[in-house]
Design a protein around this motif. Structure first.
Motif, PDB file in Angstrom:
ATOM      1  N   PHE A 245      41.692  44.144  37.651  1.00  0.00           N
ATOM      2  CA  PHE A 245      41.227  44.820  38.670  1.00  0.00           C
ATOM      3  C   PHE A 245      42.160  45.391  39.703  1.00  0.00           C
ATOM      4  CE2 PHE A 245      36.739  42.589  38.931  1.00  0.00           C
ATOM      5  CZ  PHE A 245      36.489  43.276  37.783  1.00  0.00           C
ATOM      6  N   GLY A 246      43.550  45.198  39.311  1.00  0.00           N
ATOM      7  CA  GLY A 246      44.731  45.193  40.271  1.00  0.00           C
ATOM      8  C   GLY A 246      44.979  44.524  41.314  1.00  0.00           C
ATOM      9  N   ALA A 247      44.686  43.416  41.307  1.00  0.00           N
ATOM     10  CA  ALA A 247      44.703  42.514  42.371  1.00  0.00           C
ATOM     11  C   ALA A 247      45.932  42.312  43.078  1.00  0.00           C
ATOM     12  CB  ALA A 247      43.939  41.197  42.393  1.00  0.00           C
ATOM     13  N   THR A 248      46.317  41.865  44.183  1.00  0.00           N
ATOM     14  CA  THR A 248      47.436  41.600  44.997  1.00  0.00           C
ATOM     15  C   THR A 248      47.189  40.006  45.159  1.00  0.00           C
ATOM     16  OG1 THR A 248      46.587  42.009  47.143  1.00  0.00           O
ATOM     17  CG2 THR A 248      47.856  43.755  46.210  1.00  0.00           C
ATOM     18  N   SER A 249      48.382  39.536  45.236  1.00  0.00           N
ATOM     19  CA  SER A 249      48.191  37.898  45.513  1.00  0.00           C
ATOM     20  C   SER A 249      47.416  37.799  46.873  1.00  0.00           C
ATOM     21  CB  SER A 249      49.637  37.273  45.744  1.00  0.00           C
ATOM     22  OG  SER A 249      50.287  37.538  46.722  1.00  0.00           O
ATOM     23  N   GLU A 250      47.709  38.520  47.809  1.00  0.00           N
ATOM     24  CA  GLU A 250      46.765  38.307  48.994  1.00  0.00           C
ATOM     25  C   GLU A 250      45.299  38.376  48.489  1.00  0.00           C
ATOM     26  OE1 GLU A 250      46.895  41.504  51.895  1.00  0.00           O
ATOM     27  OE2 GLU A 250      47.377  39.922  53.285  1.00  0.00           O
ATOM     28  N   ASP A 251      44.858  39.258  47.626  1.00  0.00           N
ATOM     29  CA  ASP A 251      43.527  39.220  47.353  1.00  0.00           C
ATOM     30  C   ASP A 251      43.053  38.102  46.700  1.00  0.00           C
ATOM     31  OD1 ASP A 251      43.066  41.947  47.761  1.00  0.00           O
ATOM     32  OD2 ASP A 251      43.829  42.587  45.744  1.00  0.00           O
ATOM     33  N   ILE A 252      43.898  37.297  45.994  1.00  0.00           N
ATOM     34  CA  ILE A 252      43.380  36.200  45.220  1.00  0.00           C
ATOM     35  C   ILE A 252      43.376  34.868  46.562  1.00  0.00           C
ATOM     36  CG2 ILE A 252      44.077  34.020  43.750  1.00  0.00           C
ATOM     37  CD1 ILE A 252      45.355  36.205  42.017  1.00  0.00           C
ATOM     38  N   ALA A 253      44.591  34.946  47.386  1.00  0.00           N
ATOM     39  CA  ALA A 253      44.845  34.008  48.180  1.00  0.00           C
ATOM     40  C   ALA A 253      43.313  33.983  49.552  1.00  0.00           C
ATOM     41  CB  ALA A 253      45.882  34.230  48.989  1.00  0.00           C
ATOM     42  N   TYR A 254      42.860  35.316  49.757  1.00  0.00           N
ATOM     43  CA  TYR A 254      41.923  35.419  50.608  1.00  0.00           C
ATOM     44  C   TYR A 254      40.413  35.404  50.093  1.00  0.00           C
ATOM     45  CZ  TYR A 254      45.145  35.730  54.131  1.00  0.00           C
ATOM     46  OH  TYR A 254      45.968  35.446  55.447  1.00  0.00           O
ATOM     47  N   THR A 255      40.293  34.934  48.705  1.00  0.00           N
ATOM     48  CA  THR A 255      39.115  34.717  47.915  1.00  0.00           C
ATOM     49  C   THR A 255      38.915  33.487  48.116  1.00  0.00           C
ATOM     50  OG1 THR A 255      39.654  36.572  46.210  1.00  0.00           O
ATOM     51  CG2 THR A 255      37.842  35.047  45.774  1.00  0.00           C
ATOM     52  N   CYS A 256      37.228  33.137  48.432  1.00  0.00           N
ATOM     53  CA  CYS A 256      36.945  31.689  48.690  1.00  0.00           C
ATOM     54  C   CYS A 256      36.716  31.099  47.427  1.00  0.00           C
ATOM     55  CB  CYS A 256      35.629  31.877  49.364  1.00  0.00           C
ATOM     56  SG  CYS A 256      34.986  30.308  49.977  1.00  0.00           S
TER      57      CYS A 256
END
Ligand code: FAD
Length: 467
Positions: free
Chosen positions: A432-443
């Motif tokens: 999905f082209g995620a950034t590390s921030e996307d993962i970090a802010y996923t619950c």
């Protein structure tokens, strides 16, 4: 669609690439047959690969936990624990039988015709199978791969002294000393099986590290963990000969760079130096299809070959030799034949070593990512993960590699008890082209091993909580 042909699609080979292609083609309304020379469907993966190896890895893990005091540590006391190897092997055979039979059921359900026998091209639209010629508008080559032999070393799986991976899945007794030639995934998995059942395991690897192709830090950590489990790992070492005498083997080795030779005595030698594509006897010369330098069939991104109407997927084409890669290509090729757009993102193919702990990765290694540009790396040790602590399985770490400028995740590497399951999250995020921030802010649910993926992503941003 079939009109002047017997079939719209004829798939050669019923491994994960071929059987999946055949089922998908049939689901899309194409008249489909699949030629398979083996007695059962499912290819290497189901018969002599992924499935039997995972069954034995699971059973040997349970045995080790019971026998070597791991369960006792959790307050579970057992009487004497002993091995019933024939029962363990029978359980593995039952798993294989159930799953290969399942593919036969799916073929019937989807009306895929199984042509039993070895297939060979007569021309680009006709193939001979068991003395009969059949024609198809589209032919998909999914013939897979076989064990690469070591020159001068003769495999005899029945005797069980010098074996390949197929023989190592069916040894009749636990060897006192197993020498594994090749420190790749298959050698380490099967070495783990027999090591847990009581064998001393020596791994001989030509390169200076085990697990070629994986992230450098992961390779180092893996070597440390295998050594802790009692493996003797001899990297930078080449095998120059294997002699068999009196039911035992003598393995002659010397430093890869040259030097003094020595001999290692073994009860069983497992040759696991890789696999090579199956193209011999297919009659590719009759359709003018040439192989690349590695003996593989080259395709375009749609899995079409240079020959009109001939396609190829799986281990026989370039890319990692993995069942899930073959399966995804099988789906894509069928969709392309049906006029749809079947795509496989070869940049996001996870790979897993099913040892204990498991080792998994997806995307670029840190070394490869740094060659392409500036990166940020976040790491989180499993020692600081509450679930890992709770179950006393704290070996390993998670590492997230992100583009320094865009923060897009380029690779994720995991050494952890359930790394093979954890890596799916990373693959999906990258898809999905995620950034590390996307993962970090996923619950993430607590307490789970996957919280370490979140924490490693937070470490990319410089702010993990539990470290
Ligand atoms: P294959 O599975 O090799 O199937 C090809 C089929 O084609 C075979 O059944 C063969 O008999 C048939 N065939 C060949 N030529 C002809 C012909 N001319 N006519 C008719 N039939 C023909 N991968 C993973 O992803 N995860 C794992 O955990 C894993 N573990 C493994 C463990 C071991 C011990 C081994 C050996 C492999 C493992 N693999 C694993 C790799 C995986 O098995 C392969 O990547 C996968 O099976 C490739 O699928 P395929 O369809 O390309 O070919």
């Amino acid at each position: 669609m079939a009109d002047q042909f017997d079939y719209d699609v004829l798939v050669i080979g019923a491994g994960p690439g071929g059987y999946v292609a055949a089922i998908r083609a049939a689901q899309l309304g194409l008249k489909t047959a699949c030629a398979e020379s083996r007695e059962t469907l499912g290819g290497t993966c189901l018969n002599v690969g992924c499935i039997p190896s995972k069954t034995l890895l699971h059973a040997s893990h349970l045995f080790h936990e019971a026998k070597d005091g791991v369960l006792a540590k959790h307050g579970i006391k057992l009487g004497s624990v002993s091995l019933d190897l024939p029962a363990m092997l029978a359980d593995k055979d039952a798993a294989v039988k159930g799953l290969t039979g399942g593919i036969e059921f799916l073929f019937k359900k989807n009306k895929v015709e199984w042509l039993k026998g070895l297939a060979s091209f007569k021309d680009a639209h006709s193939v001979e199978v068991a003395g009969k010629t059949v024609t198809a508008k589209n032919i998909v080559i999914a013939t897979g791969s076989s064990v690469t032999p070591l020159p001068g070393v003769e495999i005899d799986n029945d005797r069980g002294v010098v074996v390949d991976s197929t023989g190592a899945l069916a040894l009749k007794k636990v060897p006192d000393h197993l020498v594994v030639i090749g420190g790749g995934v298959i050698g380490l998995e099967l070495g783990s099986v027999w090591g847990r059942l009581g064998a001393k395991v020596t791994v001989i690897e030509y390169l200076d590290q085990i697990l070629p192709g994986m992230d450098g830090e992961v390779r180092k950590e893996a070597a440390k963990l295998f050594a802790k489990q009692g493996f003797e790992i001899r990297t930078g070492t080449k095998v120059t000969g294997v002699a068999v005498k009196g039911g035992k083997a003598s393995v002659t080795v010397e430093p890869a760079a040259g030097g003094t030779a020595e001999t290692i005595e073994a009860d069983t030698v497992l040759v696991a130096i890789g696999r090579r594509p199956n193209t011999q006897g297919l009659g590719l010369d009759k359709i003018g299809l040439e192989l690349n330098q590695r003996g593989q069939i080259e395709t375009g991104p749609d899995f079409s070959t240079k020959v009109d109407g001939v396609w190829a997927v799986g281990d026989v084409i370039p890319g990692p030799m993995l069942a899930h890669k073959a399966e995804d290509e099988g789906i894509a090729v069928a969709e392309n034949i049906a006029g749809m757009t079947g795509i496989v993102n070869h940049d996001v193919i996870p790979s897993v070593v099913y040892t204990s702990p498991e080792i998994a990765g997806v995307g670029l290694t840190e070394e490869a990512a740094r060659e392409k540009g500036e990166v940020k790396v976040g790491k989180f040790p499993m020692m600081a993960n509450s679930r890992a602590k709770a179950i006393s399985a704290t070996d390993g770490f998670v590492k997230v590699i992100a583009d320094a400028e865009t923060d897009r995740v380029l690779g994720v590497w995991i050494v952890a008890d359930p790394a093979g399951t954890m890596i799916a999250q990373a693959a999906q995020a990258m898809e999905f082209g995620a950034t590390s921030e996307d993962i970090a802010y996923t619950c993430h649910a607590h307490p789970t091993h996957n919280e370490s993926v979140k924490e490693a992503a937070m470490a990319v941003l410089g702010k993990p909580i539990h470290m």
